[in-house]
Structure formats: structure tokens, C-alpha cells
Design a protein around this motif. Structure first.
Motif, mmCIF file in Angstrom:
data_model
loop_
_atom_site.group_PDB
_atom_site.id
_atom_site.type_symbol
_atom_site.label_atom_id
_atom_site.label_comp_id
_atom_site.label_asym_id
_atom_site.label_seq_id
_atom_site.Cartn_x
_atom_site.Cartn_y
_atom_site.Cartn_z
ATOM 1 N N GLU A 265 0.834 -1.193 0.000
ATOM 2 C CA GLU A 265 0.000 0.000 0.000
ATOM 3 C C GLU A 265 0.874 1.250 0.000
ATOM 4 O OE1 GLU A 265 -3.094 0.003 -0.497
ATOM 5 O OE2 GLU A 265 -3.649 -2.075 -0.066
ATOM 6 N N GLY A 266 0.268 2.353 -0.431
ATOM 7 C CA GLY A 266 0.971 3.632 -0.481
ATOM 8 C C GLY A 266 0.410 4.479 -1.603
ATOM 9 N N GLN A 267 1.076 5.553 -1.911
ATOM 10 C CA GLN A 267 0.642 6.458 -2.978
ATOM 11 C C GLN A 267 1.871 6.993 -3.702
ATOM 12 O OE1 GLN A 267 -2.492 7.371 -3.878
ATOM 13 N NE2 GLN A 267 -3.579 6.288 -2.247
ATOM 14 N N ALA A 268 1.704 7.247 -4.999
ATOM 15 C CA ALA A 268 2.772 7.860 -5.794
ATOM 16 C C ALA A 268 2.190 9.011 -6.598
ATOM 17 C CB ALA A 268 3.406 6.829 -6.721
ATOM 18 N N ASP A 269 2.858 10.144 -6.550
ATOM 19 C CA ASP A 269 2.457 11.327 -7.309
ATOM 20 C C ASP A 269 3.603 11.672 -8.255
ATOM 21 O OD1 ASP A 269 1.861 13.869 -8.274
ATOM 22 O OD2 ASP A 269 0.982 14.554 -6.398
ATOM 23 N N ASP A 270 3.537 11.140 -9.455
ATOM 24 C CA ASP A 270 4.610 11.356 -10.421
ATOM 25 C C ASP A 270 4.716 12.824 -10.834
ATOM 26 O OD1 ASP A 270 5.231 8.668 -10.401
ATOM 27 O OD2 ASP A 270 3.916 8.192 -12.092
ATOM 28 N N GLU A 271 3.582 13.501 -10.910
ATOM 29 C CA GLU A 271 3.586 14.904 -11.345
ATOM 30 C C GLU A 271 4.391 15.777 -10.389
ATOM 31 O OE1 GLU A 271 0.446 18.587 -12.208
ATOM 32 O OE2 GLU A 271 -0.310 16.551 -11.836
ATOM 33 N N ASN A 272 4.254 15.500 -9.084
ATOM 34 C CA ASN A 272 4.941 16.318 -8.087
ATOM 35 C C ASN A 272 6.174 15.644 -7.498
ATOM 36 O OD1 ASN A 272 3.153 18.806 -7.773
ATOM 37 N ND2 ASN A 272 1.654 17.151 -7.548
ATOM 38 N N GLY A 273 6.470 14.429 -7.950
ATOM 39 C CA GLY A 273 7.746 13.800 -7.636
ATOM 40 C C GLY A 273 7.888 13.177 -6.265
ATOM 41 N N TRP A 274 6.776 12.717 -5.644
ATOM 42 C CA TRP A 274 6.885 12.075 -4.337
ATOM 43 C C TRP A 274 6.102 10.760 -4.305
ATOM 44 C CZ3 TRP A 274 2.194 11.146 -2.195
ATOM 45 C CH2 TRP A 274 1.143 12.013 -2.491
ATOM 46 N N PHE A 275 6.475 9.923 -3.389
ATOM 47 C CA PHE A 275 5.703 8.710 -3.125
ATOM 48 C C PHE A 275 5.945 8.259 -1.697
ATOM 49 C CE2 PHE A 275 9.758 6.725 -4.077
ATOM 50 C CZ PHE A 275 9.768 5.541 -3.334
ATOM 51 N N PHE A 276 4.980 7.501 -1.156
ATOM 52 C CA PHE A 276 5.200 6.853 0.132
ATOM 53 C C PHE A 276 4.780 5.394 0.025
ATOM 54 C CE2 PHE A 276 0.883 8.597 0.649
ATOM 55 C CZ PHE A 276 0.177 7.551 1.243
ATOM 56 N N SER A 277 5.483 4.557 0.770
ATOM 57 C CA SER A 277 5.282 3.113 0.690
ATOM 58 C C SER A 277 5.457 2.518 2.080
ATOM 59 C CB SER A 277 6.300 2.502 -0.280
ATOM 60 O OG SER A 277 6.260 1.092 -0.229
ATOM 61 N N PHE A 278 4.620 1.521 2.400
ATOM 62 C CA PHE A 278 4.719 0.854 3.692
ATOM 63 C C PHE A 278 5.655 -0.348 3.591
ATOM 64 C CE2 PHE A 278 0.549 2.960 3.813
ATOM 65 C CZ PHE A 278 0.742 3.755 4.939
ATOM 66 N N LEU A 279 6.599 -0.428 4.516
ATOM 67 C CA LEU A 279 7.581 -1.501 4.534
ATOM 68 C C LEU A 279 7.196 -2.608 5.516
ATOM 69 C CD1 LEU A 279 10.878 0.625 4.615
ATOM 70 C CD2 LEU A 279 9.274 0.243 2.717
ATOM 71 N N SER A 280 6.288 -2.308 6.402
ATOM 72 C CA SER A 280 5.832 -3.267 7.399
ATOM 73 C C SER A 280 4.550 -2.711 8.021
ATOM 74 C CB SER A 280 6.904 -3.469 8.485
ATOM 75 O OG SER A 280 6.602 -4.553 9.317
ATOM 76 N N PRO A 281 3.672 -3.610 8.474
ATOM 77 C CA PRO A 281 3.697 -5.072 8.478
ATOM 78 C C PRO A 281 3.471 -5.666 7.083
ATOM 79 C CG PRO A 281 2.293 -4.232 10.240
ATOM 80 C CD PRO A 281 2.576 -3.077 9.315
ATOM 81 N N VAL A 282 3.697 -6.979 6.999
ATOM 82 C CA VAL A 282 3.422 -7.674 5.752
ATOM 83 C C VAL A 282 1.914 -7.819 5.603
ATOM 84 C CG1 VAL A 282 5.622 -8.888 5.797
ATOM 85 C CG2 VAL A 282 3.605 -9.966 6.832
ATOM 86 N N ASN A 283 1.482 -8.396 4.492
ATOM 87 C CA ASN A 283 0.051 -8.493 4.176
ATOM 88 C C ASN A 283 -0.751 -9.073 5.333
ATOM 89 O OD1 ASN A 283 -2.478 -9.805 2.910
ATOM 90 N ND2 ASN A 283 -1.688 -8.484 1.296
ATOM 91 N N SER A 284 -1.879 -8.438 5.609
ATOM 92 C CA SER A 284 -2.711 -8.845 6.745
ATOM 93 C C SER A 284 -3.265 -10.257 6.601
ATOM 94 C CB SER A 284 -3.872 -7.858 6.908
ATOM 95 O OG SER A 284 -4.650 -7.808 5.721
ATOM 96 N N LEU A 285 -3.262 -10.810 5.381
ATOM 97 C CA LEU A 285 -3.767 -12.171 5.161
ATOM 98 C C LEU A 285 -2.708 -13.234 5.426
ATOM 99 C CD1 LEU A 285 -5.838 -11.617 1.875
ATOM 100 C CD2 LEU A 285 -6.655 -11.614 4.247
ATOM 101 N N SER A 286 -1.468 -12.819 5.616
ATOM 102 C CA SER A 286 -0.395 -13.777 5.851
ATOM 103 C C SER A 286 -0.540 -14.423 7.233
ATOM 104 C CB SER A 286 0.969 -13.083 5.761
ATOM 105 O OG SER A 286 2.001 -13.955 6.189
#
Length: 341
Positions: A169-190
Motif C-alpha cells: 500500500e501507499g501512494q505515488a504522485d509522479d507529477e509532483n515527484g513524491w511517493f510513500f510506501s509501507f515496509l511493514s507489516p506484511v500483508n494482513s492475510l499472511s
């Protein structure tokens, strides 16, 4: 006798005037409270600052023994990561900063932990600010803490869209040059993931293991938020990242963007510097240029010497209890750090 009647009339007039004043003041407070919360009135009489929407501005707030950070993203969107413990003074600080920065809408509200020092102030934020989307832990027992239950209940009451904070999960904004990404926890279904452990048994260890770790990048600048991540989580992130590099595979990719952990500029020290929340190879990997310890008065001797020794191998950290609010202002190429005190 007539003079006595005049004195009584004058006293009655004063009483009526005083009562009218009280009624008028009460009505005024009610009217004001319809627009701003009276108990936080001082937070609403601040002047909103101008904002350069081509810059990224991150403020790590001094909220005592807790976490709260405001990220003003290039392009105009905002993100709030945690809200402190919800104590009045800390909540006043949070709302004052939001209003001083002219933030009426929080596009991304991130709750990194069900612990009170992370989610305790989020219910008040939801009450008084517009929320676009919330990223929350996957915890089936919403009553795991009183603060988390109140926060989740308000999200449901206001019908705010919620997404599980997890890898992928996360978001990327290519137009404005930023993104955020979650590194943990792993998938809730695991079945072997941190959320599975949390939902099986909400011990303090499992709550900390299920803390949300998030990467935020803008241009050449990268910021790592670690919440209360324990040594097990930091070790897993380190191992998985190095494996991805070995196999030439993207790591925690979002919108075609992947974190490059060795390019970390600023990291928050996990769990306010807890002794079970540090892993030297993790710091060897990210080799941060700067670190922030969000800490205040506590009875657990935080930050620990073991956590600080790992950090001091790379940088001298900032401390919110000593330095106050810490603000990073970044262009796409570089950044500056300012402290309140």
C-alpha cells in the motif's frame, strides 16, 4: 422610603445586566463552538503561514512521550502520521501547528500503532479536521486500547475511507515527484505476519511488532518513519531488502516507485529509543544522515543506551524534548533542518 426603592431598583438592574451578560457570553461561546472548539480556542487564533507547494515540509512535533509528524507534500496535499497521546497540552500543540500551517484537510491520515502514544490524539484530529483517507493497523479487536477504539469509532461514524497499512500500500504522485510506501507489516492475510500475531494475542511485543514502518521520498530526499518497530521487524526489512537487491527486484514498489533504503536522509528512532527496538545491521543499511528521537518524560529510561549507540555510529540525533519541534524543508535536490529551541 422612596430612596430605598431606588436602591432596590438599581441593584435589580445590575443583576439583570449581569444575567444578560452571562446569557450573551454563553450564546457567543455556543456560536463559536459551532465553528471552532472552545477548549482549543487558542489554537485557532493563529495566523496561517504561506506555503511553498513546490517543497516538502515535514515537522516532527514535540508531543512528549509519543509520536506525531506533519508532512506537507509538494502539490498541496498533507499527511499526518500519528497524533500523540491525546493529552490536552499535546493536542493543543497538534491543532495549533495544523492551523498555523493552514491545514483544514488531511489527505492521508496514518495511524502506525494501536498504542495510546501514537493514536491517542487522532480522534480529536478526526473531529476537527477533514480527512481524505486513513491508513490504519489491521486489528480486529478495536478495543485493544481505549484510544484506538475511540479513533476507529469516529472513522466509522464519519464514513472515512480506510486502508490497511501494510506492504503493497501507499501512494505515488509522479507529477509532483513524491511517493510513500509501507515496509511493514506484511500483508494482513499472511498467517505468519505481524498482524496475525497481533490478532491472536495483543501482547505489548506483538503490538510493537505490528507497528507501521513507512518510507516517504521526494526527489533526492528520503525519510523513514519506524513507529515502535522491534528488532524482529528491522531484521526482516533488512534481510528482505538485501535479497531484493541481490535478485534485482523492486522492494515494496508503489506506482512504479521503490524505496532505496541506503539513501535514507532522516529516520525516526524506533519506540523512542527502546532497547528492544534497535538492530545495528539495519542502521548499517540505511546509514542515515540524521535521526529524530520523539521522546519525553517517561519511567522506562528511554532512550536506551543500546539504541543510541547504534544511531551515534552515523549521526547525532535530534530529541523533541530537548530541541522542540523539528522541521525539515526539502526541495527536490536538498533539504534543511530547523529546530524550535
Amino acid at each position: 422610603m422612596k430612596a430605598k426603592k431606588k436602591r432596590i431598583s438599581a441593584a435589580a438592574a445590575i443583576s439583570v445586566a449581569f444575567a444578560a451578560l452571562i446569557v450573551a457570553a454563553s450564546i457567543a461561546l455556543i456560536i463559536v463552538n459551532c465553528f471552532v472548539p472552545v477548549k482549543y480556542l487558542s489554537a485557532y487564533v493563529v495566523r496561517a503561514e504561506d506555503r511553498n507547494e513546490e517543497e516538502l515540509r515535514i515537522t516532527y512535533l514535540d508531543v512528549g512521550f509519543g509520536d506525531c509528524a506533519l508532512a506537507e507534500l509538494p502539490g498541496g496535499k498533507t499527511m499526518l502520521i500519528d497524533g500523540g497521546n491525546g493529552d490536552y497540552d499535546n493536542m493543543l500543540s497538534v491543532l495549533t501547528l495544523l492551523n498555523r500551517r493552514g491545514v483544514e484537510k488531511i489527505d492521508y491520515l496514518v495511524c502506525t500503532s494501536v498504542k495510546d502514544e501514537h493514536c491517542g490524539g487522532l480522534s480529536e484530529v478526526v473531529r476537527y479536521k477533514e480527512i481524505g483517507e486513513a491508513y490504519i493497523p489491521y486489528c480486529r479487536n478495536t478495543r485493544v486500547t481505549e484510544e484506538y477504539h475511540e479513533f476507529i469509532s469516529l472513522l466509522e461514524e464519519k464514513d472515512i475511507p480506510c486502508t490497511t497499512a501494510q506492504v503493497g500500500e501507499g501512494q505515488a504522485d509522479d507529477e509532483n515527484g513524491w511517493f510513500f510506501s509501507f515496509l511493514s507489516p506484511v500483508n494482513s492475510l499472511s498467517p505468519d505476519g505481524e498482524y496475525a500475531d497481533l490478532n491472536e494475542s495483543a501482547t505489548n511485543v506483538n503490538i510493537e511488532k505490528a507497528s507501521v514502518v513507512m518510507w516517504l521520498e521526494y526527489g533526492e530526499n528520503a525519510f523513514l518513519f519506524t513507529s515502535d518497530a522491534r528488532v524482529e521487524t528491522l531484521e526482516r526489512i533488512t534481510t528482505e531488502y538485501e535479497l531484493c537487491k541481490l535478485l534485482n527486484q523492486p522492494y515494496c514498489e508503489v506506482g512504479g516507485q521503490s524505496p532505496k533504503l541506503e539513501e535514507c536522509d532522516v529516520v525516526t528512532v524506533p519506540a523512542h529509543g527502546g532497547e528492544n527496538n534497535t538492530f545495528a545491521p539495519f542502521y548499517d543499511l540505511i546509514s542515515p544522515a540524521h535521526a529524530v528521537v520523539s521522546v519525553g518524560k517517561n519511567f522506562a529510561d528511554y532512550p536506551s543506551s543500546s539504541a543510541l549507540s547504534d544511531v551515534y555510529n552515523y549521526t547525532s540525533p535530534y530529541y523533541t524534548d530537548y530541541d522542540g519541534d523539528i522541521t525539515v524543508v526539502a526541495t527536490s535536490l536538498n533539504y534543511q533542518i530547523f529546530k524550535e529551541k
